[in-house]
Design a protein around this motif. Structure first.
Motif, PDB file in Angstrom:
ATOM      1  N   VAL A   7       0.856  -1.190   0.000  1.00  0.00           N
ATOM      2  CA  VAL A   7       0.000   0.000   0.000  1.00  0.00           C
ATOM      3  C   VAL A   7       0.890   1.238   0.000  1.00  0.00           C
ATOM      4  O   VAL A   7       1.767   1.386   0.848  1.00  0.00           O
ATOM      5  CB  VAL A   7      -0.935   0.013   1.228  1.00  0.00           C
ATOM      6  N   ASN A   8       0.659   2.132  -0.955  1.00  0.00           N
ATOM      7  CA  ASN A   8       1.441   3.360  -1.083  1.00  0.00           C
ATOM      8  C   ASN A   8       0.641   4.555  -0.596  1.00  0.00           C
ATOM      9  O   ASN A   8      -0.558   4.623  -0.804  1.00  0.00           O
ATOM     10  CB  ASN A   8       1.827   3.595  -2.551  1.00  0.00           C
ATOM     11  N   ALA A  18      -7.965   4.129   7.746  1.00  0.00           N
ATOM     12  CA  ALA A  18      -8.780   4.270   6.530  1.00  0.00           C
ATOM     13  C   ALA A  18      -8.594   3.062   5.609  1.00  0.00           C
ATOM     14  O   ALA A  18      -9.564   2.522   5.071  1.00  0.00           O
ATOM     15  CB  ALA A  18      -8.418   5.554   5.797  1.00  0.00           C
ATOM     16  N   VAL A  19      -7.342   2.628   5.443  1.00  0.00           N
ATOM     17  CA  VAL A  19      -7.060   1.469   4.591  1.00  0.00           C
ATOM     18  C   VAL A  19      -7.676   0.210   5.208  1.00  0.00           C
ATOM     19  O   VAL A  19      -8.307  -0.596   4.516  1.00  0.00           O
ATOM     20  CB  VAL A  19      -5.540   1.307   4.373  1.00  0.00           C
ATOM     21  N   ALA A  51     -10.851  -6.419  -6.077  1.00  0.00           N
ATOM     22  CA  ALA A  51     -11.792  -5.665  -5.247  1.00  0.00           C
ATOM     23  C   ALA A  51     -11.058  -5.022  -4.075  1.00  0.00           C
ATOM     24  O   ALA A  51     -11.381  -3.898  -3.669  1.00  0.00           O
ATOM     25  CB  ALA A  51     -12.910  -6.580  -4.740  1.00  0.00           C
ATOM     26  N   LEU A  52     -10.057  -5.710  -3.530  1.00  0.00           N
ATOM     27  CA  LEU A  52      -9.256  -5.150  -2.439  1.00  0.00           C
ATOM     28  C   LEU A  52      -8.493  -3.920  -2.923  1.00  0.00           C
ATOM     29  O   LEU A  52      -8.477  -2.881  -2.258  1.00  0.00           O
ATOM     30  CB  LEU A  52      -8.279  -6.200  -1.904  1.00  0.00           C
ATOM     31  N   ILE A  53      -7.870  -4.049  -4.089  1.00  0.00           N
ATOM     32  CA  ILE A  53      -7.119  -2.933  -4.663  1.00  0.00           C
ATOM     33  C   ILE A  53      -8.059  -1.755  -4.935  1.00  0.00           C
ATOM     34  O   ILE A  53      -7.730  -0.605  -4.632  1.00  0.00           O
ATOM     35  CB  ILE A  53      -6.392  -3.373  -5.947  1.00  0.00           C
ATOM     36  N   ALA A  54      -9.240  -2.026  -5.473  1.00  0.00           N
ATOM     37  CA  ALA A  54     -10.207  -0.968  -5.765  1.00  0.00           C
ATOM     38  C   ALA A  54     -10.640  -0.246  -4.491  1.00  0.00           C
ATOM     39  O   ALA A  54     -10.760   0.982  -4.478  1.00  0.00           O
ATOM     40  CB  ALA A  54     -11.421  -1.547  -6.483  1.00  0.00           C
ATOM     41  N   GLU A  59     -10.000   5.070  -1.478  1.00  0.00           N
ATOM     42  CA  GLU A  59      -9.630   5.868  -0.302  1.00  0.00           C
ATOM     43  C   GLU A  59      -8.495   6.842  -0.609  1.00  0.00           C
ATOM     44  O   GLU A  59      -8.107   7.635   0.243  1.00  0.00           O
ATOM     45  CB  GLU A  59      -9.231   4.955   0.862  1.00  0.00           C
ATOM     46  N   GLY A  60      -7.916   6.732  -1.811  1.00  0.00           N
ATOM     47  CA  GLY A  60      -6.881   7.666  -2.210  1.00  0.00           C
ATOM     48  C   GLY A  60      -5.458   7.150  -2.061  1.00  0.00           C
ATOM     49  O   GLY A  60      -4.498   7.917  -2.139  1.00  0.00           O
ATOM     50  N   TYR A  61      -5.314   5.849  -1.869  1.00  0.00           N
ATOM     51  CA  TYR A  61      -3.988   5.235  -1.731  1.00  0.00           C
ATOM     52  C   TYR A  61      -3.751   4.301  -2.897  1.00  0.00           C
ATOM     53  O   TYR A  61      -4.679   3.872  -3.572  1.00  0.00           O
ATOM     54  CB  TYR A  61      -3.901   4.453  -0.405  1.00  0.00           C
ATOM     55  N   GLY A  62      -2.497   3.968  -3.117  1.00  0.00           N
ATOM     56  CA  GLY A  62      -2.165   3.007  -4.159  1.00  0.00           C
ATOM     57  C   GLY A  62      -2.012   1.627  -3.551  1.00  0.00           C
ATOM     58  O   GLY A  62      -1.607   1.494  -2.401  1.00  0.00           O
ATOM     59  N   ALA A  63      -2.327   0.597  -4.318  1.00  0.00           N
ATOM     60  CA  ALA A  63      -2.177  -0.775  -3.817  1.00  0.00           C
ATOM     61  C   ALA A  63      -1.894  -1.724  -4.956  1.00  0.00           C
ATOM     62  O   ALA A  63      -2.340  -1.516  -6.087  1.00  0.00           O
ATOM     63  CB  ALA A  63      -3.445  -1.222  -3.088  1.00  0.00           C
ATOM     64  N   GLN A  64      -1.135  -2.761  -4.626  1.00  0.00           N
ATOM     65  CA  GLN A  64      -0.892  -3.839  -5.575  1.00  0.00           C
ATOM     66  C   GLN A  64      -0.645  -5.108  -4.786  1.00  0.00           C
ATOM     67  O   GLN A  64      -0.224  -5.075  -3.632  1.00  0.00           O
ATOM     68  CB  GLN A  64       0.281  -3.531  -6.490  1.00  0.00           C
TER      69      GLN A  64
END
Length: 67
Positions: A7-8, A18-19, A51-54, A59-64
């Motif tokens: 998570v970025n 939030a995440v 769906a987790l990444i979305a 919320e305004g964070y990056g994820a992979q």
């Protein structure tokens, strides 16, 4: 099943919460652990990784997915 995410953009406890809440809202999630310092999230359950990444992205964070 465990899904590990990178998570970025998390910089504080509010970001971490939030995440975590965003990930918990995804159907199929049983438990979530977010590591602010490591920039990671570990999600237990049968949730779709996209769906987790979305949820994190909304919320305004990056994820992979890690790995």
């Amino acid at each position: 099943m465990t899904t590990e995410l990178t998570v970025n953009g998390m910089t504080c406890g509010h970001c971490e919460t939030a995440v975590k809440n965003a990930l918990k809202s995804v159907p199929g999630v049983q438990d979530v652990r977010v590591d602010l310092q490591g920039g990671t999230a570990s999600v237990q359950g049968e949730a779709d990784p996209q769906a987790l990444i979305a949820a994190v992205t909304e919320e305004g964070y990056g994820a992979q997915v890690r790995g």
